[in-house]
Design a protein around this motif. Structure first.
Motif, PDB file in Angstrom:
ATOM      1  N   GLY A  80       0.838  -1.141  -0.035  1.00 41.23           N
ATOM      2  CA  GLY A  80      -0.056   0.030   0.045  1.00 41.23           C
ATOM      3  C   GLY A  80       0.983   1.379  -0.022  1.00 41.23           C
ATOM      4  N   ALA A  81       1.929   1.289   0.782  1.00 42.34           N
ATOM      5  CA  ALA A  81       2.992   2.421   0.938  1.00 42.34           C
ATOM      6  C   ALA A  81       3.595   2.538  -0.533  1.00 42.34           C
ATOM      7  CB  ALA A  81       3.918   2.053   1.886  1.00 42.34           C
ATOM      8  N   ILE A  82       3.830   1.423  -1.200  1.00 45.89           N
ATOM      9  CA  ILE A  82       4.479   1.482  -2.526  1.00 45.89           C
ATOM     10  C   ILE A  82       3.458   2.340  -3.642  1.00 45.89           C
ATOM     11  CG2 ILE A  82       5.501   0.404  -4.527  1.00 45.89           C
ATOM     12  CD1 ILE A  82       6.420  -1.649  -2.477  1.00 45.89           C
ATOM     13  N   GLY A  83       2.271   1.676  -3.566  1.00 47.87           N
ATOM     14  CA  GLY A  83       1.107   1.986  -4.631  1.00 47.87           C
ATOM     15  C   GLY A  83       0.976   3.546  -4.273  1.00 47.87           C
ATOM     16  N   CYS A  84       0.713   3.983  -3.022  1.00 52.35           N
ATOM     17  CA  CYS A  84       0.515   5.333  -2.626  1.00 52.35           C
ATOM     18  C   CYS A  84       1.673   6.196  -3.012  1.00 52.35           C
ATOM     19  CB  CYS A  84      -0.015   5.356  -1.300  1.00 52.35           C
ATOM     20  SG  CYS A  84      -0.869   6.949  -0.685  1.00 52.35           S
ATOM     21  N   SER A  85       2.845   5.904  -2.592  1.00 48.10           N
ATOM     22  CA  SER A  85       4.062   6.825  -2.821  1.00 48.10           C
ATOM     23  C   SER A  85       4.350   7.042  -4.087  1.00 48.10           C
ATOM     24  CB  SER A  85       5.050   6.496  -1.904  1.00 48.10           C
ATOM     25  OG  SER A  85       5.636   5.356  -2.434  1.00 48.10           O
ATOM     26  N   LEU A  86       4.465   5.886  -4.975  1.00 46.60           N
ATOM     27  CA  LEU A  86       4.603   6.095  -6.408  1.00 46.60           C
ATOM     28  C   LEU A  86       3.424   6.861  -7.063  1.00 46.60           C
ATOM     29  CD1 LEU A  86       5.967   2.351  -7.358  1.00 46.60           C
ATOM     30  CD2 LEU A  86       7.193   4.763  -7.423  1.00 46.60           C
ATOM     31  N   GLY A  87       2.276   6.337  -6.580  1.00 47.18           N
ATOM     32  CA  GLY A  87       1.321   7.117  -7.496  1.00 47.18           C
ATOM     33  C   GLY A  87       1.258   8.928  -7.099  1.00 47.18           C
ATOM     34  N   ILE A  88       1.246   9.124  -5.921  1.00 43.14           N
ATOM     35  CA  ILE A  88       1.356  10.582  -5.713  1.00 43.14           C
ATOM     36  C   ILE A  88       2.454  11.092  -6.284  1.00 43.14           C
ATOM     37  CG2 ILE A  88       1.704  12.253  -3.842  1.00 43.14           C
ATOM     38  CD1 ILE A  88      -0.085  10.256  -1.694  1.00 43.14           C
ATOM     39  N   SER A  89       3.633  10.535  -6.211  1.00 44.93           N
ATOM     40  CA  SER A  89       4.945  11.188  -6.837  1.00 44.93           C
ATOM     41  C   SER A  89       4.626  11.262  -8.178  1.00 44.93           C
ATOM     42  CB  SER A  89       6.168  10.366  -6.524  1.00 44.93           C
ATOM     43  OG  SER A  89       6.462  10.202  -5.295  1.00 44.93           O
ATOM     44  N   SER A  90       4.137  10.227  -8.986  1.00 45.10           N
ATOM     45  CA  SER A  90       3.840  10.524 -10.336  1.00 45.10           C
ATOM     46  C   SER A  90       2.827  11.412 -10.783  1.00 45.10           C
ATOM     47  CB  SER A  90       3.479   9.165 -10.957  1.00 45.10           C
ATOM     48  OG  SER A  90       4.485   7.989 -10.685  1.00 45.10           O
ATOM     49  N   SER A  91       1.843  11.630  -9.727  1.00 44.01           N
ATOM     50  CA  SER A  91       1.087  12.639 -10.192  1.00 44.01           C
ATOM     51  C   SER A  91       1.610  14.289 -10.121  1.00 44.01           C
ATOM     52  CB  SER A  91      -0.230  12.621  -9.183  1.00 44.01           C
ATOM     53  OG  SER A  91       0.084  13.250  -8.122  1.00 44.01           O
ATOM     54  N   TYR A  92       2.689  14.345  -9.472  1.00 43.75           N
ATOM     55  CA  TYR A  92       3.128  15.510  -9.464  1.00 43.75           C
ATOM     56  C   TYR A  92       4.256  16.095 -10.335  1.00 43.75           C
ATOM     57  CZ  TYR A  92       0.211  16.629  -5.276  1.00 43.75           C
ATOM     58  OH  TYR A  92      -0.884  16.804  -4.498  1.00 43.75           O
ATOM     59  N   ALA A  97      14.022   9.709 -11.559  1.00 42.16           N
ATOM     60  CA  ALA A  97      14.701   9.691 -10.126  1.00 42.16           C
ATOM     61  C   ALA A  97      13.945  10.257  -9.164  1.00 42.16           C
ATOM     62  CB  ALA A  97      16.131  10.584 -10.577  1.00 42.16           C
ATOM     63  N   ILE A  98      13.261  11.370  -9.045  1.00 46.96           N
ATOM     64  CA  ILE A  98      12.568  11.986  -7.969  1.00 46.96           C
ATOM     65  C   ILE A  98      11.532  10.906  -7.703  1.00 46.96           C
ATOM     66  CG2 ILE A  98      11.220  13.763  -7.185  1.00 46.96           C
ATOM     67  CD1 ILE A  98      12.624  15.591  -9.165  1.00 46.96           C
ATOM     68  N   ILE A  99      10.770  10.369  -8.418  1.00 43.19           N
ATOM     69  CA  ILE A  99       9.800   9.266  -8.049  1.00 43.19           C
ATOM     70  C   ILE A  99      10.267   8.467  -7.089  1.00 43.19           C
ATOM     71  CG2 ILE A  99       8.092   7.939  -9.195  1.00 43.19           C
ATOM     72  CD1 ILE A  99       7.552   9.915 -11.459  1.00 43.19           C
ATOM     73  N   TRP A 100      11.266   7.909  -7.923  1.00 38.84           N
ATOM     74  CA  TRP A 100      12.127   6.433  -7.187  1.00 38.84           C
ATOM     75  C   TRP A 100      12.694   6.812  -5.868  1.00 38.84           C
ATOM     76  CZ3 TRP A 100      14.654   5.150 -12.533  1.00 38.84           C
ATOM     77  CH2 TRP A 100      13.896   4.863 -13.459  1.00 38.84           C
ATOM     78  N   ALA A 101      13.290   7.939  -5.930  1.00 38.48           N
ATOM     79  CA  ALA A 101      14.074   8.415  -4.461  1.00 38.48           C
ATOM     80  C   ALA A 101      12.881   8.645  -3.496  1.00 38.48           C
ATOM     81  CB  ALA A 101      14.745   9.646  -4.747  1.00 38.48           C
ATOM     82  N   SER A 102      11.716   9.485  -3.770  1.00 36.85           N
ATOM     83  CA  SER A 102      10.858   9.777  -2.736  1.00 36.85           C
ATOM     84  C   SER A 102      10.203   8.378  -2.313  1.00 36.85           C
ATOM     85  CB  SER A 102      10.005  10.950  -3.211  1.00 36.85           C
ATOM     86  OG  SER A 102       9.272  10.258  -4.322  1.00 36.85           O
ATOM     87  N   SER A 103       9.969   7.690  -3.215  1.00 38.84           N
ATOM     88  CA  SER A 103       9.120   6.458  -2.741  1.00 38.84           C
ATOM     89  C   SER A 103      10.045   5.379  -2.131  1.00 38.84           C
ATOM     90  CB  SER A 103       8.672   5.694  -4.062  1.00 38.84           C
ATOM     91  OG  SER A 103       7.577   6.592  -4.674  1.00 38.84           O
ATOM     92  N   SER A 104      11.471   5.342  -2.443  1.00 40.59           N
ATOM     93  CA  SER A 104      12.458   4.495  -1.873  1.00 40.59           C
ATOM     94  C   SER A 104      12.451   4.778  -0.412  1.00 40.59           C
ATOM     95  CB  SER A 104      13.555   4.516  -2.519  1.00 40.59           C
ATOM     96  OG  SER A 104      13.201   3.778  -4.072  1.00 40.59           O
ATOM     97  N   ILE A 105      12.651   6.151  -0.205  1.00 44.59           N
ATOM     98  CA  ILE A 105      12.839   6.730   1.227  1.00 44.59           C
ATOM     99  C   ILE A 105      11.615   6.146   2.129  1.00 44.59           C
ATOM    100  CG2 ILE A 105      13.153   8.839   2.606  1.00 44.59           C
ATOM    101  CD1 ILE A 105      14.760   9.883   0.497  1.00 44.59           C
ATOM    102  N   ILE A 106      10.314   6.497   1.623  1.00 44.10           N
ATOM    103  CA  ILE A 106       9.109   6.323   2.090  1.00 44.10           C
ATOM    104  C   ILE A 106       8.939   4.750   2.452  1.00 44.10           C
ATOM    105  CG2 ILE A 106       6.719   5.953   1.910  1.00 44.10           C
ATOM    106  CD1 ILE A 106       6.860   8.667   0.509  1.00 44.10           C
ATOM    107  N   LEU A 107       9.463   3.577   1.602  1.00 44.53           N
ATOM    108  CA  LEU A 107       9.460   2.212   1.822  1.00 44.53           C
ATOM    109  C   LEU A 107      10.417   1.899   2.478  1.00 44.53           C
ATOM    110  CD1 LEU A 107       8.175  -0.303   0.909  1.00 44.53           C
ATOM    111  CD2 LEU A 107       9.719  -0.499  -1.000  1.00 44.53           C
TER     112      LEU A 107
END
Length: 168
Positions: A80-92, A97-107
Motif C-alpha cells: 500500500g505504501a508503495i502504491g500510494c507513494s509512487l502514485g502521488i509522486s507520479s501525479s506531481y 529519479a525523484i519518483i523513485w527516490a521519494s518512494s524508496s525513502i518512504i518504503l
C-alpha cells in the motif's frame, strides 16, 4: 473530473487492492505472490487524484485488517505504501529519479518500522551487519522494487488511459 468520480473509483480500487492482499488468507499461502498486485489499484487512484489515493490506501488497509491483521500490516507498510507513494509522486512530477527516490525513502522508513518497531522481519530473517548496513540493504531493495514497480504501474495506467477507462 467531478468530486464524486474520484471517490467512486477510489472505493472500487480499494476493494480490488483488499482482494489482492487477502488472497493468501482467503485461499491459501500459495497465492502470496499475488499480493504484490495490491499496490496497482492504489497507484492508479493516487496518480489520478492524490487525496483519493490516500483515502483508498486507508480504506483498503481497514478492509484487509478486518480479514487479517497480519496482511493488513503488510499492506500498510509495504504494498500500500508503495502504491500510494509512487502514485502521488507520479501525479506531481514526471522525473523518474525523484519518483523513485521519494518512494524508496518512504518504503525504507515503513520497512524499518515493520522490521525494528513492530518486530516482523520483512525478509523472513534478520538482516546481517550493523544497523547502518541493514538500513542500506533495505534502501537498496526499496530502490530496486520501486523501479520495477514504477514501470509495471506506468504500463497498466497508460493502458487504462489509452482505452478511456477514466473518461468523463
Amino acid at each position: 473530473m467531478s468530486n464524486t468520480k474520484p471517490l467512486v473509483i477510489g472505493a472500487l480500487f480499494a476493494i480490488m487492492a483488499a482482494l489482492f492482499q487477502s488472497l493468501p488468507v482467503i485461499f491459501s499461502e500459495v497465492f502470496v505472490l499475488f499480493t504484490i498486485f495490491s499496490a496497482i489499484p492504489i497507484y492508479i487512484v493516487a496518480r489520478i487524484n492524490p487525496k483519493a489515493g490516500v483515502l483508498s490506501y486507508l480504506v483498503a488497509a481497514m478492509l484487509i485488517m478486518i480479514i487479517s491483521t497480519h496482511e493488513g500490516l503488510f499492506f500498510l507498510f509495504t504494498n500500500g505504501a508503495i502504491g500510494c507513494s509512487l502514485g502521488i509522486s507520479s501525479s506531481y512530477t514526471n522525473k523518474k529519479a525523484i519518483i523513485w527516490a521519494s518512494s524508496s525513502i518512504i518504503l525504507t522508513v515503513t520497512l524499518s518500522i515493520m522490521n525494528y518497531g513492530i518486530g516482523i522481519p520483512v525478509f523472513g530473517t534478520k538482516l546481517p551487519g550493523a544497523l547502518y548496513l541493514q538500513l542500506f540493504i533495505l534502501f537498496l531493495v526499496s530502490v530496486l522494487y520501486n523501479v520495477i514497480y514504477s514501470y509495471l504501474g506506468d504500463f497498466i495506467y497508460k493502458r487504462l488511459v489509452k482505452y478511456n477507462i477514466f473518461r468523463k
